[in-house]
Design a protein around this motif. Structure first.
Motif, PDB file in Angstrom:
ATOM      1  N   UNK A   1       0.851  -1.195   0.000  1.00 50.99           N
ATOM      2  CA  UNK A   1       0.000   0.000   0.000  1.00 50.99           C
ATOM      3  C   UNK A   1       0.883   1.241   0.000  1.00 50.99           C
ATOM      4  N   UNK A   2       0.562   2.186  -0.869  1.00 52.76           N
ATOM      5  CA  UNK A   2       1.319   3.437  -0.900  1.00 52.76           C
ATOM      6  C   UNK A   2       0.849   4.324   0.251  1.00 52.76           C
ATOM      7  N   UNK A   3       1.785   4.775   1.075  1.00 50.99           N
ATOM      8  CA  UNK A   3       1.386   5.533   2.262  1.00 50.99           C
ATOM      9  C   UNK A   3       2.282   6.730   2.507  1.00 50.99           C
ATOM     10  N   UNK A   4       1.729   7.654   3.282  1.00 45.19           N
ATOM     11  CA  UNK A   4       2.467   8.828   3.739  1.00 45.19           C
ATOM     12  C   UNK A   4       2.005   9.141   5.157  1.00 45.19           C
ATOM     13  N   UNK A   5       2.953   9.344   6.049  1.00 39.57           N
ATOM     14  CA  UNK A   5       2.636   9.701   7.435  1.00 39.57           C
ATOM     15  C   UNK A   5       3.312  11.022   7.761  1.00 39.57           C
ATOM     16  N   UNK A   6       2.503  11.978   8.242  1.00 43.36           N
ATOM     17  CA  UNK A   6       3.058  13.226   8.743  1.00 43.36           C
ATOM     18  C   UNK A   6       2.786  13.288  10.232  1.00 43.36           C
ATOM     19  N   UNK A   7       3.856  13.404  10.999  1.00 39.05           N
ATOM     20  CA  UNK A   7       3.743  13.474  12.455  1.00 39.05           C
ATOM     21  C   UNK A   7       4.140  14.881  12.900  1.00 39.05           C
ATOM     22  N   UNK A   8       3.209  15.549  13.578  1.00 29.12           N
ATOM     23  CA  UNK A   8       3.439  16.934  14.002  1.00 29.12           C
ATOM     24  C   UNK A   8       4.014  16.950  15.419  1.00 29.12           C
ATOM     25  N   UNK A   9       5.197  17.526  15.544  1.00 30.60           N
ATOM     26  CA  UNK A   9       5.882  17.564  16.836  1.00 30.60           C
ATOM     27  C   UNK A   9       5.140  18.375  17.881  1.00 30.60           C
ATOM     28  N   UNK A  10       5.255  17.952  19.137  1.00 27.77           N
ATOM     29  CA  UNK A  10       4.636  18.651  20.271  1.00 27.77           C
ATOM     30  C   UNK A  10       3.115  18.785  20.081  1.00 27.77           C
ATOM     31  N   UNK A  11       2.510  17.791  19.435  1.00 28.59           N
ATOM     32  CA  UNK A  11       1.096  17.853  19.082  1.00 28.59           C
ATOM     33  C   UNK A  11       0.369  16.635  19.626  1.00 28.59           C
ATOM     34  N   UNK A  12      -0.787  16.879  20.218  1.00 23.47           N
ATOM     35  CA  UNK A  12      -1.551  15.810  20.861  1.00 23.47           C
ATOM     36  C   UNK A  12      -2.748  15.403  20.014  1.00 23.47           C
ATOM     37  N   UNK A  13      -3.652  14.631  20.614  1.00 20.51           N
ATOM     38  CA  UNK A  13      -4.842  14.152  19.933  1.00 20.51           C
ATOM     39  C   UNK A  13      -5.799  15.321  19.658  1.00 20.51           C
ATOM     40  N   UNK A  14      -6.648  15.159  18.622  1.00 13.95           N
ATOM     41  CA  UNK A  14      -7.708  16.123  18.286  1.00 13.95           C
ATOM     42  C   UNK A  14      -7.157  17.509  17.948  1.00 13.95           C
ATOM     43  N   UNK A  15      -6.002  17.559  17.302  1.00 17.61           N
ATOM     44  CA  UNK A  15      -5.335  18.848  17.073  1.00 17.61           C
ATOM     45  C   UNK A  15      -6.074  19.764  16.104  1.00 17.61           C
ATOM     46  N   UNK A  16      -7.062  19.255  15.367  1.00 18.47           N
ATOM     47  CA  UNK A  16      -7.817  20.128  14.454  1.00 18.47           C
ATOM     48  C   UNK A  16      -9.056  20.724  15.112  1.00 18.47           C
ATOM     49  N   UNK A  17      -9.348  20.333  16.329  1.00 19.56           N
ATOM     50  CA  UNK A  17     -10.586  20.739  16.998  1.00 19.56           C
ATOM     51  C   UNK A  17     -10.337  21.874  17.992  1.00 19.56           C
TER      52      UNK A  17
END
Length: 241
Positions: free
Chosen positions: A191-207
């Motif tokens: 499966x072609x995949x991409x993961x972006x992990x945002x440092x110092x960032x917790x769950x529900x960061x768009x809310x």
């Protein structure tokens, strides 16, 4: 928005009544479909707002109902058992995603082209789980999904799908070892995949409401991660749909 139309859409899976929410351009033209899968709080007003935001990009969006009857849980005492029931009955879990996918394709405002599934929190887990079991979407996007809920055997995965995972590096529901194992499983499955992990960032960061949860060690809004993850999602849609 005046250039959008919205309507409740009833469908079912295995005898359970499901009530989704369809958002399309008012001109009635056919556009690529996006299957939006809600967070733990169901087909809520904030998730409907997200559906509108995606539709303004040029897509027809169906917000799927995973809990049934359009149920909107009121708190953790309801949410935990609902998610647990899905994790313990993955045929029902992915079956409800599939029912929504088929319902989206049946809408007259949707082209015959590829569909992208996108979800937030539990919905992100759902989008990934659907690809894992062979769901025929062109792509899946997870915004701060609980990656610890996703199954580990990807041998039946839809190898034609692309996966975009947007996660917080300090999200306890997606610890680094879980992310690593998921990456390895997707690679092995082709499966072609991409993961972006945002440092110092917790769950529900768009809310923006995450800061009011009373649980700052678990979830918090992050304006930078919110903005950058949306741009990644937008580009992903442009590439696939």
């Amino acid at each position: 928005m005046s250039d959008l139309t919205e309507a409740s859409v009833e469908y079912s899976h295995d005898g359970t009544r499901l009530v989704g929410h369809l958002v399309a351009r008012a001109d009635g033209a056919k556009r690529p479909g996006v299957l939006l899968i809600h967070d733990a709080f169901g087909v809520s007003d904030p998730m409907k707002a997200t559906a509108r935001r995606i539709a303004t990009l040029g897509y027809t969006v169906l917000l799927a109902d995973m809990w049934g009857d359009g149920r909107i849980p009121k708190g953790e005492e309801e949410i935990g058992p609902l998610i647990g029931a899905m994790a313990n009955d993955r045929a029902t879990w992915t079956g409800r995603v599939d029912a929504a996918h088929r319902q989206l394709l049946a809408q007259e405002q949707v082209t015959e082209g590829p569909v992208v599934a996108v979800g937030y929190c539990f919905g992100g887990s759902s989008a990934l789980e659907y690809v894992r079991v062979g769901g025929t979407v062109a792509g899946a996007v997870s915004f701060h999904g609980g990656l610890d809920l996703v199954g580990t055997d990807w041998s039946a995965a839809n190898k034609d799908a692309s996966v975009l995972i947007l996660t917080g590096a300090e999200d306890p529901m997606s610890p680094p070892q879980v992310v690593f194992e998921l990456e390895k499983a997707m690679t092995t499955a082709g499966v072609r995949w991409e993961v972006t992990s945002y440092g110092h960032t917790k769950h529900a960061f768009t809310n923006p409401q995450a800061d009011k949860s009373g649980n700052p060690d678990v979830m918090a809004y992050d304006v930078r991660a919110d903005r950058r993850s949306w741009e990644s999602f937008r580009l992903f849609l442009e590439e696939l749909a």
